[in-house]
Design a protein around this motif. Sequence first.
Motif, mmCIF file in Angstrom:
data_model
loop_
_atom_site.group_PDB
_atom_site.id
_atom_site.type_symbol
_atom_site.label_atom_id
_atom_site.label_comp_id
_atom_site.label_asym_id
_atom_site.label_seq_id
_atom_site.Cartn_x
_atom_site.Cartn_y
_atom_site.Cartn_z
ATOM 1 N N GLU A 77 -13.849 32.435 30.759
ATOM 2 C CA GLU A 77 -14.213 33.670 31.462
ATOM 3 C C GLU A 77 -15.700 33.984 31.323
ATOM 4 N N SER A 78 -16.231 33.904 30.129
ATOM 5 C CA SER A 78 -17.625 34.311 29.894
ATOM 6 C C SER A 78 -18.619 33.166 30.023
ATOM 7 N N GLY A 79 -18.129 31.930 29.892
ATOM 8 C CA GLY A 79 -19.024 30.786 29.908
ATOM 9 C C GLY A 79 -19.774 30.573 28.612
ATOM 10 N N THR A 80 -19.477 31.383 27.608
ATOM 11 C CA THR A 80 -20.166 31.269 26.323
ATOM 12 C C THR A 80 -19.432 30.288 25.408
ATOM 13 N N LEU A 81 -20.158 29.789 24.426
ATOM 14 C CA LEU A 81 -19.575 28.847 23.480
ATOM 15 C C LEU A 81 -18.529 29.540 22.616
ATOM 16 N N LEU A 82 -17.406 28.864 22.400
ATOM 17 C CA LEU A 82 -16.383 29.413 21.520
ATOM 18 C C LEU A 82 -16.925 29.538 20.093
ATOM 19 N N ARG A 83 -16.320 30.441 19.336
ATOM 20 C CA ARG A 83 -16.755 30.689 17.970
ATOM 21 C C ARG A 83 -15.552 30.757 17.043
ATOM 22 N N GLY A 84 -15.815 30.665 15.752
ATOM 23 C CA GLY A 84 -14.799 30.906 14.744
ATOM 24 C C GLY A 84 -13.558 30.061 14.901
ATOM 25 N N ASP A 85 -12.406 30.697 14.743
ATOM 26 C CA ASP A 85 -11.132 29.982 14.786
ATOM 27 C C ASP A 85 -10.884 29.332 16.139
ATOM 28 N N ALA A 86 -11.349 29.976 17.209
ATOM 29 C CA ALA A 86 -11.142 29.417 18.547
ATOM 30 C C ALA A 86 -11.845 28.073 18.679
ATOM 31 N N LEU A 87 -13.065 27.984 18.165
ATOM 32 C CA LEU A 87 -13.796 26.711 18.217
ATOM 33 C C LEU A 87 -13.165 25.703 17.278
ATOM 34 N N GLU A 88 -12.794 26.124 16.092
ATOM 35 C CA GLU A 88 -12.169 25.212 15.136
ATOM 36 C C GLU A 88 -10.888 24.609 15.708
ATOM 37 N N THR A 89 -10.133 25.396 16.449
ATOM 38 C CA THR A 89 -8.908 24.890 17.065
ATOM 39 C C THR A 89 -9.215 23.784 18.052
ATOM 40 N N ARG A 90 -10.259 23.968 18.845
ATOM 41 C CA ARG A 90 -10.642 22.953 19.823
ATOM 42 C C ARG A 90 -11.122 21.666 19.153
ATOM 43 N N LEU A 91 -11.700 21.802 17.961
ATOM 44 C CA LEU A 91 -12.262 20.645 17.268
ATOM 45 C C LEU A 91 -11.294 20.042 16.246
ATOM 46 N N ALA A 92 -10.080 20.572 16.187
ATOM 47 C CA ALA A 92 -9.132 20.151 15.152
ATOM 48 C C ALA A 92 -8.758 18.685 15.257
ATOM 49 N N ALA A 93 -8.875 18.095 16.437
ATOM 50 C CA ALA A 93 -8.494 16.695 16.615
ATOM 51 C C ALA A 93 -9.500 15.724 15.997
ATOM 52 N N VAL A 94 -10.683 16.202 15.670
ATOM 53 C CA VAL A 94 -11.717 15.317 15.131
ATOM 54 C C VAL A 94 -11.380 14.958 13.688
ATOM 55 N N PRO A 95 -11.194 13.674 13.394
ATOM 56 C CA PRO A 95 -10.800 13.267 12.040
ATOM 57 C C PRO A 95 -11.995 13.235 11.092
ATOM 58 N N THR A 96 -12.273 14.360 10.477
ATOM 59 C CA THR A 96 -13.414 14.433 9.573
ATOM 60 C C THR A 96 -13.141 15.446 8.479
ATOM 61 N N ASP A 97 -13.741 15.218 7.324
ATOM 62 C CA ASP A 97 -13.611 16.154 6.215
ATOM 63 C C ASP A 97 -14.780 17.135 6.175
ATOM 64 N N GLY A 98 -15.586 17.133 7.219
ATOM 65 C CA GLY A 98 -16.751 18.012 7.260
ATOM 66 C C GLY A 98 -18.026 17.319 6.898
ATOM 67 N N THR A 99 -17.946 16.115 6.341
ATOM 68 C CA THR A 99 -19.154 15.367 5.984
ATOM 69 C C THR A 99 -19.225 14.024 6.711
ATOM 70 N N ARG A 100 -18.105 13.560 7.236
ATOM 71 C CA ARG A 100 -18.064 12.261 7.905
ATOM 72 C C ARG A 100 -18.922 12.274 9.164
ATOM 73 N N ARG A 101 -19.588 11.182 9.453
ATOM 74 C CA ARG A 101 -20.411 11.075 10.649
ATOM 75 C C ARG A 101 -19.524 11.124 11.892
ATOM 76 N N ILE A 102 -20.020 11.800 12.926
ATOM 77 C CA ILE A 102 -19.306 11.922 14.191
ATOM 78 C C ILE A 102 -20.198 11.413 15.305
ATOM 79 N N VAL A 103 -19.694 10.493 16.098
ATOM 80 C CA VAL A 103 -20.434 9.966 17.247
ATOM 81 C C VAL A 103 -19.719 10.427 18.510
ATOM 82 N N VAL A 104 -20.459 11.124 19.363
ATOM 83 C CA VAL A 104 -19.901 11.704 20.584
ATOM 84 C C VAL A 104 -20.419 10.927 21.789
ATOM 85 N N TYR A 105 -19.534 10.673 22.743
ATOM 86 C CA TYR A 105 -19.947 9.976 23.961
ATOM 87 C C TYR A 105 -19.299 10.628 25.163
#
Length: 292
Positions: free
Chosen positions: A220-248
């Motif tokens: 609706e707003s076009g703004t970047l998600l924040r907080g829990d909403a963003l974390e939910t979208r990123l939950a599929a990324v297999p990382t412990d918070g320090t692992r390198r992530i390569v995006v393509y």
Amino acid sequence: MPALDLLADLVTTEWLAAHLDDPGLVVVDASVLGVETPAGFRWLSGLDEYLIAGHVPGAVFADLLEEFSDPDGPYSFTRPAPARLERVARELGIDDDVAVVVYDTSLGHWAARLWWLLTSAGVERVAVLDGGLGRWRADGRALETGFEPPRTAGALTLSPNDARWAEREEVDAIVAGEADAALVCALSASDFRGETGRRPRRGHIPGSVSVPVSSVVDRESGTLLRGDALETRLAAVPTDGTRRIVVYCGGGIAAAGTAFALRRAGHPDVAIYDGSLDEWAADPRAPLVSLV
């Protein structure tokens, strides 16, 4: 001239409106348009839209198609060499004494691409306008039309950080299990599954997970998600918070939007595979996974 202090790498339209007259600020429109033509899909510069439909008052225009890409690169948006980046950034009025706010007319991924190019080259004070020109318009803020001449830039000191970029060799190593990093695809879910795509070979790089750039933005707003909403979208990324992530993605653009969101969520080691599927899918030996 005292440097304007950017409080974060993402600023609101309220903040930008309050600082538009600051001489230490350069605002940049980084828009690119995707259009379907009789000859097929193509990218077009957003310059005409900037000139005619309007832009944030005082904003200059950055040509990501021609100027902020390597014209001799093998793919459409190959990142430019540091010398070229320094030249074209200074031509927009960017130097060591200013803060920069970038925006686009889309989902923010073009702005994120320019943010990534500049910050990975060592430009320190750069932020993305949250929600871009769409949010600016929705808030009822003023627009200007026509060309905005850039300020005259002074010295721009670059210190490139190549760790913010991934090359084909690193992706090969990740796929082979020889490098410990997570692979994230920023294209649409249907492209990820192999149902759609602009390349003859469709699908995703083995081992990667799907986080479309559209999924990290509020519809609706076009703004970047924040907080829990963003974390939910990123939950599929297999990382412990320090692992390198390569995006393509297809050519390193949508990837910039998802990569920016990952950094905003606190992941410190995020890189963009610049060649993305433009490079990977062009090699018949490179494996692709299709779910159809």
